[in-house]
Design an enzyme around this catalytic site. Structure first.
Site, PDB file in Angstrom:
ATOM      1  N   SER A 176     -32.429  24.215  22.265  1.00 58.31           N
ATOM      2  CA  SER A 176     -31.415  24.730  21.333  1.00 58.31           C
ATOM      3  C   SER A 176     -30.041  24.713  21.998  1.00 58.31           C
ATOM      4  CB  SER A 176     -31.763  26.148  20.916  1.00 58.31           C
ATOM      5  OG  SER A 176     -33.041  26.152  20.331  1.00 58.31           O
ATOM      6  N   ARG A 177     -30.012  24.904  23.316  1.00 55.63           N
ATOM      7  CA  ARG A 177     -28.720  24.984  24.015  1.00 55.63           C
ATOM      8  C   ARG A 177     -28.072  23.610  24.208  1.00 55.63           C
ATOM      9  NH1 ARG A 177     -31.400  29.590  26.641  1.00 55.63           N
ATOM     10  NH2 ARG A 177     -30.179  31.457  26.154  1.00 55.63           N
ATOM     11  N   MET A 187     -37.086  31.492  18.776  1.00 54.53           N
ATOM     12  CA  MET A 187     -35.797  32.153  18.536  1.00 54.53           C
ATOM     13  C   MET A 187     -34.974  31.328  17.545  1.00 54.53           C
ATOM     14  SD  MET A 187     -34.750  34.134  21.968  1.00 54.53           S
ATOM     15  CE  MET A 187     -33.928  32.809  22.782  1.00 54.53           C
ATOM     16  N   GLY A 188     -35.647  30.438  16.790  1.00 56.93           N
ATOM     17  CA  GLY A 188     -34.960  29.667  15.753  1.00 56.93           C
ATOM     18  C   GLY A 188     -34.218  28.472  16.324  1.00 56.93           C
ATOM     19  N   MET A 217     -35.578  18.492  24.810  1.00 47.83           N
ATOM     20  CA  MET A 217     -34.968  19.148  23.639  1.00 47.83           C
ATOM     21  C   MET A 217     -34.805  20.630  23.894  1.00 47.83           C
ATOM     22  SD  MET A 217     -35.693  17.298  20.311  1.00 47.83           S
ATOM     23  CE  MET A 217     -35.613  15.520  20.250  1.00 47.83           C
ATOM     24  N   GLY A 226     -39.354  19.733  19.147  1.00 49.39           N
ATOM     25  CA  GLY A 226     -40.218  20.402  20.125  1.00 49.39           C
ATOM     26  C   GLY A 226     -40.949  21.574  19.471  1.00 49.39           C
ATOM     27  N   HIS A 227     -40.191  22.396  18.723  1.00 46.45           N
ATOM     28  CA  HIS A 227     -40.817  23.534  18.034  1.00 46.45           C
ATOM     29  C   HIS A 227     -41.844  23.037  17.015  1.00 46.45           C
ATOM     30  CE1 HIS A 227     -36.827  25.460  19.068  1.00 46.45           C
ATOM     31  NE2 HIS A 227     -37.673  26.362  19.537  1.00 46.45           N
ATOM     32  N   LYS A 246     -41.680  23.312  28.314  1.00 46.85           N
ATOM     33  CA  LYS A 246     -40.301  23.176  28.815  1.00 46.85           C
ATOM     34  C   LYS A 246     -39.894  24.443  29.557  1.00 46.85           C
ATOM     35  CE  LYS A 246     -35.618  22.767  28.031  1.00 46.85           C
ATOM     36  NZ  LYS A 246     -35.253  24.146  27.670  1.00 46.85           N
TER      37      LYS A 246
HETATM   38  O1  PAF Z   1     -39.149  30.472  24.177  1.00 45.49           O
HETATM   39  C1  PAF Z   1     -38.591  31.199  23.336  1.00 45.49           C
HETATM   40  O2  PAF Z   1     -38.030  30.731  22.327  1.00 45.49           O
HETATM   41  C2  PAF Z   1     -38.543  32.699  23.549  1.00 45.49           C
HETATM   42  O3  PAF Z   1     -38.384  33.004  24.896  1.00 45.49           O
HETATM   43  C3  PAF Z   1     -39.744  33.442  22.952  1.00 45.49           C
HETATM   44  C4  PAF Z   1     -41.041  33.008  23.615  1.00 45.49           C
HETATM   45  C5  PAF Z   1     -39.819  33.176  21.465  1.00 45.49           C
HETATM   46  C6  PAF Z   1     -39.595  34.953  23.162  1.00 45.49           C
HETATM   47  O4  PAF Z   1     -38.440  35.438  22.572  1.00 45.49           O
END
Ligand code: PAF
Length: 282
Positions: free
Chosen positions: A186-187, A30-31, A184, A36-37, A149
């Site tokens: 986003s929130r 979700m950006g 980590m 972590g991403h 996570k």
């Molecule tokens: O973990 C996330 O960022 C979201 O829940 C996902 C898996 C991209 C689905 O919108």
């Protein structure tokens, strides 16, 4: 890196790659990307010739009153990070590309979705399962990578993929933590400096509970209550702190070996989640 907004263009590109016998890895997000991403991207790159990352803030997984409109949207920075990571394609569909105005199909992974995060976030896992299923149908990757996570989310997705025979390998990567142990997320950007100093207590509570379990010091309900009180004393508003079986997230018994402790707690207005998975030898 190619930036693509339409399903049709993604399908066309994937068709070309398939003709060249390339394998495809996928990382849905979700950006507001953090390390972590990027560890998910690295894992995807290890196992596939081409990697697609999606950024879509999925409206259907936010319960009423949650932070859908204020969720951090940082496309420019995200795009730079993905370019640097040498991702092949960034897929950024808009809401209309993903959801038909009169769409009426939802995926519900019952049993795994109702408890813990699902209890307070009505419809959350159904929204997650639906969008992940749609994204997997659009991209049709060989493998897709998710973070541990969101442990309950990971189990919901694995179950959906199994139950619906979706031809994809689901991989997962360990939670990425700061030096203070804070997972980590986003929130985390919502936290004030004081809350940031308190937040690592959540992981400490998980570590202490794990230690108590491995030392067989107390019964599980006692450990859970103790850590909930401790979090409350530190200024959290705990939602749950549960010792579960890792595979099906049922409440663990003393002779279960594959365990995960799941927790969610609010710090001010910010809801944090974390978990720790481990084996207890008996
Ligand atoms: O973990 C996330 O960022 C979201 O829940 C996902 C898996 C991209 C689905 O919108």
């Amino acid at each position: 890196m190619q930036v693509i907004q339409s399903i049709e263009q993604i399908r066309q590109l994937v068709r070309q790659w398939r003709q060249l016998e390339k394998t495809i890895g996928f990382v849905p997000t979700m950006g507001n990307l953090h390390q972590g991403h990027l560890s998910l991207v690295e894992e995807a790159q290890k196992c596939a010739d081409k990697v697609i990352v999606s950024i879509f803030v999925n409206p259907t997984q936010f319960a009423p009153g949650e932070d859908f409109t204020s969720y951090p949207r940082t496309l420019q920075e995200d795009q730079e990070k993905l370019e640097n990571a040498q991702v092949d394609v960034l897929f950024v569909p808009d809401r209309e590309e993903i959801y038909f105005p009169d769409e009426s199909t939802r995926i519900n992974v019952s049993g795994l979705s109702e408890q813990y995060c699902g209890a307070s976030r009505t419809g959350h896992f159904s929204g997650v399962a639906t969008v992940v299923c749609k994204l997997l149908n659009i991209v049709q990757p060989d493998s897709a990578v998710f973070g541990q996570k969101d442990f309950q989310q990971l189990r919901v997705i694995q179950r959906m993929v199994r139950d619906l025979n979706i031809p994809v390998k689901i991989k997962s990567m360990p939670t990425f933590r700061g030096l203070d142990g804070l997972a980590m997320s986003s929130r985390n950007s919502y936290l004030t400096p004081e809350q940031k100093a308190t937040a690592p207590e959540l992981y400490q509570a998980l570590l202490d509970a794990k230690e108590a379990i491995l030392a067989c010091r107390q019964g599980y309900p006692e450990i859970e209550h103790q850590q909930i009180s401790r979090l409350r004393c530190s200024g959290f508003d705990p939602e749950y702190f549960v010792i579960c079986r890792s595979l099906d997230l049922h409440s663990a018994k003393s002779d279960d070996t594959d365990l995960v402790i799941l927790t969610a707690a609010k710090l001010g207005k910010t809801r944090l989640i974390d978990n720790i998975e481990f084996i207890k030898k008996i």
